[in-house]
Write an enzyme that holds these catalytic residues in place. Structure first.
Site, PDB file in Angstrom:
ATOM      1  N   ASN A  33       0.845  -1.205   0.000  1.00  0.00           N
ATOM      2  CA  ASN A  33       0.000   0.000   0.000  1.00  0.00           C
ATOM      3  C   ASN A  33       0.878   1.252   0.000  1.00  0.00           C
ATOM      4  O   ASN A  33       0.604   2.221  -0.708  1.00  0.00           O
ATOM      5  CB  ASN A  33      -0.916   0.045   1.234  1.00  0.00           C
ATOM      6  CG  ASN A  33      -1.815  -1.177   1.334  1.00  0.00           C
ATOM      7  OD1 ASN A  33      -2.034  -1.863   0.338  1.00  0.00           O
ATOM      8  ND2 ASN A  33      -2.328  -1.440   2.526  1.00  0.00           N
ATOM      9  N   ASN A 164       4.186  -1.261  12.573  1.00  0.00           N
ATOM     10  CA  ASN A 164       3.039  -2.163  12.323  1.00  0.00           C
ATOM     11  C   ASN A 164       3.065  -3.447  13.164  1.00  0.00           C
ATOM     12  O   ASN A 164       3.308  -4.546  12.652  1.00  0.00           O
ATOM     13  CB  ASN A 164       2.983  -2.524  10.834  1.00  0.00           C
ATOM     14  CG  ASN A 164       1.989  -1.647  10.099  1.00  0.00           C
ATOM     15  OD1 ASN A 164       1.093  -1.059  10.711  1.00  0.00           O
ATOM     16  ND2 ASN A 164       2.146  -1.550   8.795  1.00  0.00           N
ATOM     17  N   ASP A 258      -0.383   3.439   6.295  1.00  0.00           N
ATOM     18  CA  ASP A 258       0.456   3.143   5.121  1.00  0.00           C
ATOM     19  C   ASP A 258       0.479   4.343   4.168  1.00  0.00           C
ATOM     20  O   ASP A 258       1.522   4.688   3.595  1.00  0.00           O
ATOM     21  CB  ASP A 258      -0.086   1.941   4.332  1.00  0.00           C
ATOM     22  CG  ASP A 258      -0.363   0.737   5.222  1.00  0.00           C
ATOM     23  OD1 ASP A 258       0.302   0.609   6.276  1.00  0.00           O
ATOM     24  OD2 ASP A 258      -1.257  -0.073   4.873  1.00  0.00           O
TER      25      ASP A 258
HETATM   26  P1  ADP Z   1      -2.375   3.200  11.468  1.00  0.00           P
HETATM   27  O1  ADP Z   1      -3.239   2.825  10.303  1.00  0.00           O
HETATM   28  O2  ADP Z   1      -0.912   2.897  11.232  1.00  0.00           O
HETATM   29  O3  ADP Z   1      -2.883   2.745  12.797  1.00  0.00           O
HETATM   30  P2  ADP Z   1      -3.358   5.770  12.254  1.00  0.00           P
HETATM   31  O4  ADP Z   1      -4.714   5.198  12.487  1.00  0.00           O
HETATM   32  O5  ADP Z   1      -2.654   6.322  13.418  1.00  0.00           O
HETATM   33  O6  ADP Z   1      -2.394   4.791  11.490  1.00  0.00           O
HETATM   34  O7  ADP Z   1      -3.568   6.909  11.154  1.00  0.00           O
HETATM   35  C1  ADP Z   1      -2.532   7.503  10.413  1.00  0.00           C
HETATM   36  C2  ADP Z   1      -2.961   8.902  10.024  1.00  0.00           C
HETATM   37  O8  ADP Z   1      -4.208   8.839   9.336  1.00  0.00           O
HETATM   38  C3  ADP Z   1      -3.219   9.819  11.220  1.00  0.00           C
HETATM   39  O9  ADP Z   1      -2.040  10.453  11.640  1.00  0.00           O
HETATM   40  C4  ADP Z   1      -4.223  10.799  10.657  1.00  0.00           C
HETATM   41  O10 ADP Z   1      -3.560  11.818   9.929  1.00  0.00           O
HETATM   42  C5  ADP Z   1      -5.027   9.940   9.689  1.00  0.00           C
HETATM   43  N1  ADP Z   1      -6.255   9.414  10.328  1.00  0.00           N
HETATM   44  C6  ADP Z   1      -6.486   8.148  10.730  1.00  0.00           C
HETATM   45  N2  ADP Z   1      -7.723   8.017  11.276  1.00  0.00           N
HETATM   46  C7  ADP Z   1      -8.280   9.251  11.215  1.00  0.00           C
HETATM   47  C8  ADP Z   1      -9.539   9.801  11.606  1.00  0.00           C
HETATM   48  N3  ADP Z   1     -10.490   9.051  12.192  1.00  0.00           N
HETATM   49  N4  ADP Z   1      -9.745  11.123  11.394  1.00  0.00           N
HETATM   50  C9  ADP Z   1      -8.790  11.906  10.824  1.00  0.00           C
HETATM   51  N5  ADP Z   1      -7.593  11.441  10.409  1.00  0.00           N
HETATM   52  C10 ADP Z   1      -7.338  10.145  10.603  1.00  0.00           C
END
Ligand code: ADP
Length: 301
Positions: A33, A164, A258
């Site tokens: 991805n 991850n 990703d």
């Molecule tokens: P991962 O998929 O590695 O767990 P995260 O969930 O922390 O990563 O999300 C990575 C980025 O995606 C965040 O820093 C943010 O910028 C964006 N993001 C993820 N979920 C949301 C959300 N619910 N609202 C706004 N931005 C989001």
């Protein structure tokens, strides 16, 4: 001069529900991805390559054709006669998604088994991106070999690690902790997600996460935290906090991290400021979570 961004890991067949008991076949995987979004976001003088092993069967052919269709270089992909690609299904029950995996015979698990091949692909890359999943699927020997290769690449080139954390892919917690430490020690840039670090390491704040990876030798740590504040530490400029813009309707958070990684790196690797890199990562991730699926079109397309 052309530079190469190499992402190493496992891309799998995805079977997603398509109604009436039917499933639609696609391909996805965390490091793939990131390669997909990196290809969309990096300028044309960057080559984006994916490094893995696949089979020599028709489904592996389709996977490579899909990658090539997205402009990803598949020249580094090794093909094996006696294995094929891994597969997962997404099942929808009462609106909740659940995943089942078949990766026992996955070719990607052997991606660091051939020292000559590995040395060759690492030598051609200017930036090497791996994840905790890349490390988790390898044998202990292959994991050490890959991390030694990354360590060597740090002299003059850049290594990036999205942690991850997937506890189920590791034999036990001790092996996971040791593997993650090995990966982090070999990385210039570490891109963890706070919720995962909290549950594995008991971190109380993102500063705890930063401190751990700083100690292991990272020069830049970006702690993602879904919609909450994102914490960055850079050896050059210290700590910074950034807030993602609220997303009106979050549809599917698959590949949020990703795609953030690719957005962030596309600016960071081409000389942009830390703030612009984070903003780019957030904008790309916001677009990805607003749509269904891991691989979405971006506005620029
Ligand atoms: P991962 O998929 O590695 O767990 P995260 O969930 O922390 O990563 O999300 C990575 C980025 O995606 C965040 O820093 C943010 O910028 C964006 N993001 C993820 N979920 C949301 C959300 N619910 N609202 C706004 N931005 C989001």
């Amino acid at each position: 001069m052309t530079q190469t961004f190499l992402s190493l890991g496992e891309c799998m067949v995805e079977l997603a529900p398509a109604g009436d008991g039917l499933f639609r076949m696609g391909f996805a995987g965390d490091t793939f991805n990131t390669a997909y979004y990196a290809r969309k976001l990096l300028p044309d003088d960057w080559r984006v390559a994916y490094g893995t092993c696949v089979g020599d069967d028709a489904v592996s052919d389709d996977m490579l054709a899909m990658m090539q269709g997205y402009g990803i270089d598949t020249g580094a992909i090794r093909r094996l006669h006696d294995r094929t690609v891994g597969l997962y299904t997404i099942q929808l029950k009462d609106g909740e998604r659940s995943f089942s995996y078949w990766r026992g015979q996955s070719a990607a698990k052997t991606l660091a088994d051939d020292p000559a091949w590995l040395a060759g692909v690492l030598a051609e890359a200017d930036v090497i991106f791996i994840s905790g999943i890349t490390l988790a699927i390898l044998s202990p020997d292959a994991r050490r070999r890959l991390c030694a290769g990354l360590q060597k690449a740090r002299e003059g080139r850049m290594t990036v690690f999205d942690t991850n954390l997937r506890p189920r892919l590791w034999r036990d917690e001790a092996e996971m902790r040791a593997g993650m430490t090995l990966g982090a020690r070999a990385s210039d840039v570490v891109l963890p997600s706070f919720d995962e670090e909290q549950s594995l390491y008991g971190d109380i704040t993102p500063e705890d996460t930063i401190a751990r990876y700083r100690e292991l030798g990272a020069k830049l740590v970006v702690v993602k935290n879904g919609p909450a504040a994102l914490h960055v530490w850079s050896a050059e400029t210290g700590e910074h906090v950034f807030h993602p813009e609220p997303v009106a309707q979050v549809v599917d958070t698959t590949a949020a991290g990703d795609s953030f990684d690719a957005g962030f790196l596309s600016v960071h690797l081409t000389g942009g400021s830390l703030e612009n890199a984070v903003r780019r990562g957030m904008t790309v991730a916001a677009r990805v979570v607003s749509q269904r699926g891991a691989l979405v079109e971006l506005e620029e397309d």
